[in-house]
Write a protein that holds these residues in place. Structure first.
Motif: not given
Length: 239
Positions: A45-46, A126-128, A145-148, A215-222
């Motif tokens: 995620p960017d 996101p690094e900030n 609140g929850q971060v997306q 860290l945001p991790g990695q996302q997969t679009i299917e």
């Protein structure tokens, strides 16, 4: 009827029968194969979206709202200094409602008001994230609140996932066709089976060597498709 007309009529009838026979043979030789395929594209995620609440409790609505507005204004200025532009900040949601407390007799009584403003931020760096959270809390934000985490080019990646899904379906069809003594001759139709909105799957990836906390991790679009291929029988195949 002249001899010439008789010959023409005879040739026409023969041509009709030959054409019908060829069509029947072609239809018997051609078959279809329906195959499903799935594809995916992974990316880090960017950008991210996060929500802050600035809240004041008391008995004077005008002063409470002024305090909330002042805190919001200072927060927006601080965010601008950190590179967050006004177009990525939404702060129009204001809530005002009475606050109730239970007295000694167990009855609910009004005890002033609550003034709350919601501030939504799209963070393109996101690094900030950790620095922005610290800044917001120091400025007077009462709740986070929850971060997306989001991928800005979701549609572009989803289109690539659809292409990958088709390629997988084609590879499966070729293997099955060969096993059945058939050969693919074309693609008759492609149906999109996944949701029009990209389906994003979160994949946690945290490195122990990283000095970052969030860290945001990695996302997969299917994506999924259903494809119908046309085939023909291979010469010498027994089907």
């Amino acid at each position: 009827m002249t001899q010439s007309n008789s010959k023409s009529r005879f040739l026409f009838v023969c041509l009709v029968f030959l054409t019908a026979g060829f069509t029947t043979f072609a239809q018997a030789d051609e078959r279809t194969l329906s195959i499903s395929g799935s594809g995916s594209v992974s990316a880090i995620p960017d950008q991210m979206s996060l929500t802050f609440w600035i809240e004041e409790r008391g008995n004077k609505l005008s002063s409470q709202k002024s305090m909330v507005d002042d805190t919001t204004s200072r927060l927006i200025n601080d965010l601008n200094d950190k590179g967050v532009e006004d177009k990525d900040i939404r702060s129009y949601q204001l809530q005002i409602y009475p606050r109730y407390e239970q007295n000694d007799d167990g009855k609910r009584e009004q005890d002033g008001f609550v003034v709350k403003r919601e501030v939504q931020i799209t963070l393109l760096e996101p690094e900030n994230y950790d620095k922005i959270i610290d800044l917001a809390l120091a400025r007077g934000v009462t709740r986070v609140g929850q971060v997306q985490f989001e991928i800005s080019d979701q549609q572009g990646l989803y289109q690539q996932a659809l292409v990958n899904a088709y390629e997988q379906a084609k590879n499966k069809a070729e293997r099955l066709a060969t096993a059945a003594g058939l050969k693919l001759t074309g693609t008759l139709s492609i149906a999109e089976r996944s949701m029009s909105r990209p389906m994003v799957m979160q994949m946690a990836e945290i490195s122990s060597r990283s000095n970052k906390v969030s860290l945001p991790g990695q996302q997969t679009i299917e994506a999924q498709v259903e494809v119908i291929f046309s085939t023909k029988t291979l010469s010498g195949a027994d089907n």
